[in-house]
Motif scaffolding. Structure first.
Motif, PDB file in Angstrom:
ATOM      1  N   PHE A  77      -4.336   6.732   6.560  1.00 57.59           N
ATOM      2  CA  PHE A  77      -5.192   5.953   5.681  1.00 57.59           C
ATOM      3  C   PHE A  77      -6.219   6.867   5.020  1.00 57.59           C
ATOM      4  O   PHE A  77      -6.903   7.636   5.706  1.00 57.59           O
ATOM      5  N   PRO A  78      -6.356   6.822   3.687  1.00 59.26           N
ATOM      6  CA  PRO A  78      -7.373   7.643   3.017  1.00 59.26           C
ATOM      7  C   PRO A  78      -8.745   6.999   3.119  1.00 59.26           C
ATOM      8  O   PRO A  78      -8.884   5.773   3.045  1.00 59.26           O
ATOM      9  N   LEU A  85       0.825  -1.214   0.000  1.00 63.09           N
ATOM     10  CA  LEU A  85       0.000   0.000   0.000  1.00 63.09           C
ATOM     11  C   LEU A  85       0.857   1.262   0.000  1.00 63.09           C
ATOM     12  O   LEU A  85       0.529   2.241  -0.684  1.00 63.09           O
ATOM     13  N   THR A  86       1.940   1.271   0.768  1.00 64.44           N
ATOM     14  CA  THR A  86       2.800   2.454   0.790  1.00 64.44           C
ATOM     15  C   THR A  86       3.536   2.632  -0.526  1.00 64.44           C
ATOM     16  O   THR A  86       3.744   3.760  -0.982  1.00 64.44           O
ATOM     17  N   GLN A  87       3.946   1.529  -1.158  1.00 65.33           N
ATOM     18  CA  GLN A  87       4.629   1.646  -2.447  1.00 65.33           C
ATOM     19  C   GLN A  87       3.687   2.158  -3.530  1.00 65.33           C
ATOM     20  O   GLN A  87       4.109   2.872  -4.441  1.00 65.33           O
ATOM     21  N   ARG A  88       2.396   1.834  -3.425  1.00 62.01           N
ATOM     22  CA  ARG A  88       1.410   2.315  -4.388  1.00 62.01           C
ATOM     23  C   ARG A  88       0.847   3.687  -4.012  1.00 62.01           C
ATOM     24  O   ARG A  88       0.020   4.227  -4.734  1.00 62.01           O
ATOM     25  N   GLY A  89       1.259   4.241  -2.871  1.00 56.00           N
ATOM     26  CA  GLY A  89       0.769   5.545  -2.449  1.00 56.00           C
ATOM     27  C   GLY A  89      -0.624   5.526  -1.869  1.00 56.00           C
ATOM     28  O   GLY A  89      -1.245   6.578  -1.706  1.00 56.00           O
ATOM     29  N   ALA A 117      -1.337   4.393   1.190  1.00 59.32           N
ATOM     30  CA  ALA A 117      -1.212   4.586   2.639  1.00 59.32           C
ATOM     31  C   ALA A 117       0.147   5.222   2.897  1.00 59.32           C
ATOM     32  O   ALA A 117       1.055   5.124   2.070  1.00 59.32           O
ATOM     33  N   ARG A 118       0.253   5.882   4.056  1.00 51.45           N
ATOM     34  CA  ARG A 118       1.494   6.548   4.435  1.00 51.45           C
ATOM     35  C   ARG A 118       1.933   6.062   5.804  1.00 51.45           C
ATOM     36  O   ARG A 118       1.131   6.038   6.746  1.00 51.45           O
ATOM     37  N   PRO A 162      -2.610  11.573   1.075  1.00 55.16           N
ATOM     38  CA  PRO A 162      -1.744  12.754   0.966  1.00 55.16           C
ATOM     39  C   PRO A 162      -0.506  12.609   1.834  1.00 55.16           C
ATOM     40  O   PRO A 162      -0.399  11.691   2.665  1.00 55.16           O
ATOM     41  N   ALA A 163       0.433  13.517   1.642  1.00 56.18           N
ATOM     42  CA  ALA A 163       1.686  13.464   2.396  1.00 56.18           C
ATOM     43  C   ALA A 163       1.437  13.686   3.889  1.00 56.18           C
ATOM     44  O   ALA A 163       0.424  14.274   4.300  1.00 56.18           O
TER      45      ALA A 163
END
Length: 421
Positions: A215-216, A193-197, A199-200, A223-224
């Motif tokens: 989490f969106p 998820l983080t590699q695909r943007g 999740a952060r 977002p950042a």
């Protein structure tokens, strides 16, 4: 992991049997049909009505979904999940996994970027992935099922929307791990998820490090990370700690009350009095913990409101800057908005009038054809007139004089009846 009861809510054998259904070939280890299905995948012919690749791909994903897994070690998939008595295993599974990997259905965890690593490591990892050729899957690899991670992502977002009114939310890694079967499975999903943007990852490096995930809840991309997110993570972590403490105090309070009642019934008044005092102390501590929880929740709500207000303020600032650059005033904008509203209202009135007006048609088809012929002739005269330069008139001796000619034309025009077009 155990081979039969280490994955998911049920053992792999029960999960495979439930997904295979009542197929007779599965319970017949000596049957020709079972041997045909377990043959190596050649891609040149079919051993049963369904293509072998699609059969094993679908069965593998359904078993993993039933086990609530988003990832699994390759050796479990190829050698354990579908093993039959007598050591029979599907010889086609390694090639099926390679085909799924080529299609993007399977990713290797070792090839994903670890979100907890530093920025330099992530950059080197990306460059090395582009430079090094793809190696085949080995038994020690962890397979990450892309479609199952995407499904879990949507499920988590749906659950979090019920308790959050903002477009994003920050949760601790403990909370994030609770949506998965285990920590390893959650970490593999977080890497994807983080590699695909989507999740952060964020962490607070203090005396007691705190890790979390942004989490969106509305869009597919997160977002950042901002300072508000770090503050929110610290408060959410405190809230979880207070909730755990509250649960412990509540259990002890309930145990003390029951022990006091049992001691009183047994005639041990001194013991009952001691348990009553303990229950009162636990009750006071629980009330204080509840007050702290309410204050933390209030601060979290204030931070969320402040972040929303900041976004609105930034949007207003951008609008004001654009107005200043283009020399546009508030009065001009209000005037244009009023004009737009008037145009919209006028258009609505026109639409209502057109809908309510009766439709008048011509008498018959001949009138329609005649009307079209007249219109066509009129358009031809207006659009493509033929300009012909006439030669200058030559006056002869016996011709009428110019005055007589003008008088004759005037008389002829006055005798003509011209109708309006």
């Amino acid at each position: 992991m155990a081979s039969n009861d280490g994955e998911g809510g049920e053992g792999w054998e029960a999960a495979v049997r439930a997904e295979v259904g009542g197929a007779s070939w599965w319970d017949d280890p000596d049957g020709a049909d079972l041997h045909a299905r377990f043959k190596a995948f050649t891609g040149q012919r079919r051993d049963w009505p369904e293509p072998k690749l699609l059969f094993w791909k679908d069965l593998l994903l359904r078993v993993a979904r039933r086990l609530r897994l988003c990832s699994a070690p390759a050796h479990l998939v190829t050698s354990v999940w579908f093993a039959r008595p007598g050591g029979i295993t599907p010889l086609c599974l390694p090639q099926v996994l390679e085909e799924m990997r080529a299609d993007g259905d399977i990713l290797l965890k070792s090839e994903l970027i670890v979100p907890t690593a530093g920025g330099l490591y992530q950059l080197v990892k990306r460059v090395s992935q582009m430079a090094i050729s793809r190696r085949p899957i080995v038994q020690e690899d962890i397979l990450v099922f892309r479609s199952l991670v995407e499904e879990r992502f949507e499920d988590i977002a749906t659950q979090l929307r019920g308790s959050h009114w903002t477009s994003t939310c920050v949760i601790t890694t403990t909370k994030f791990n609770s949506f998965f079967y285990g920590r390893e499975d959650a970490h593999a999903a977080l890497c994807y998820l983080t590699q695909r943007g989507k999740a952060r990852y964020l962490a607070i490096r203090k005396e007691d490090p705190v890790e979390g995930v942004k989490f969106p809840l509305v869009s597919a991309h997160a977002p950042a990370v901002s300072k508000f997110d770090c503050d929110t993570l610290h408060l959410v972590w405190q809230e979880e700690k207070l909730q755990q403490q509250f649960d412990v105090l509540d259990r002890r309070w309930e145990i003390s009350r029951r022990a006091a009642l049992m001691s009183f019934k047994a005639g041990d008044k001194q013991g009952a009095f001691r348990y009553v005092r303990q229950s009162k102390l636990f009750s006071e501590s629980r009330n204080k913990c509840t007050q702290l929880l309410e204050r933390v929740e209030e601060v979290i709500s204030l931070i969320a409101s402040a972040e929303s207000t900041k976004q609105v303020y930034e949007a207003i600032q951008i609008g004001m800057k654009a107005m200043k650059e283009h020399n546009v005033s508030i009065e001009d904008i209000n005037t244009h908005l009023k004009e737009v509203d008037d145009l919209v209202a006028a258009q609505r009135k026109i639409n209502v009038a057109l809908e309510s007006a009766p439709l008048h048609s011509l008498a018959d088809e001949e009138d329609i054809e005649e009307e079209f012929r007249n219109l066509e002739a009129e358009l031809e005269d207006k659009i493509s007139p033929v300009h012909v330069e006439e030669p200058e008139p030559v006056l002869h001796a016996n011709d009428d004089s110019p005055d007589e000619t003008v008088e004759s034309l005037s008389n002829n025009l006055s005798s003509m009846k011209l109708g309006a077009m």
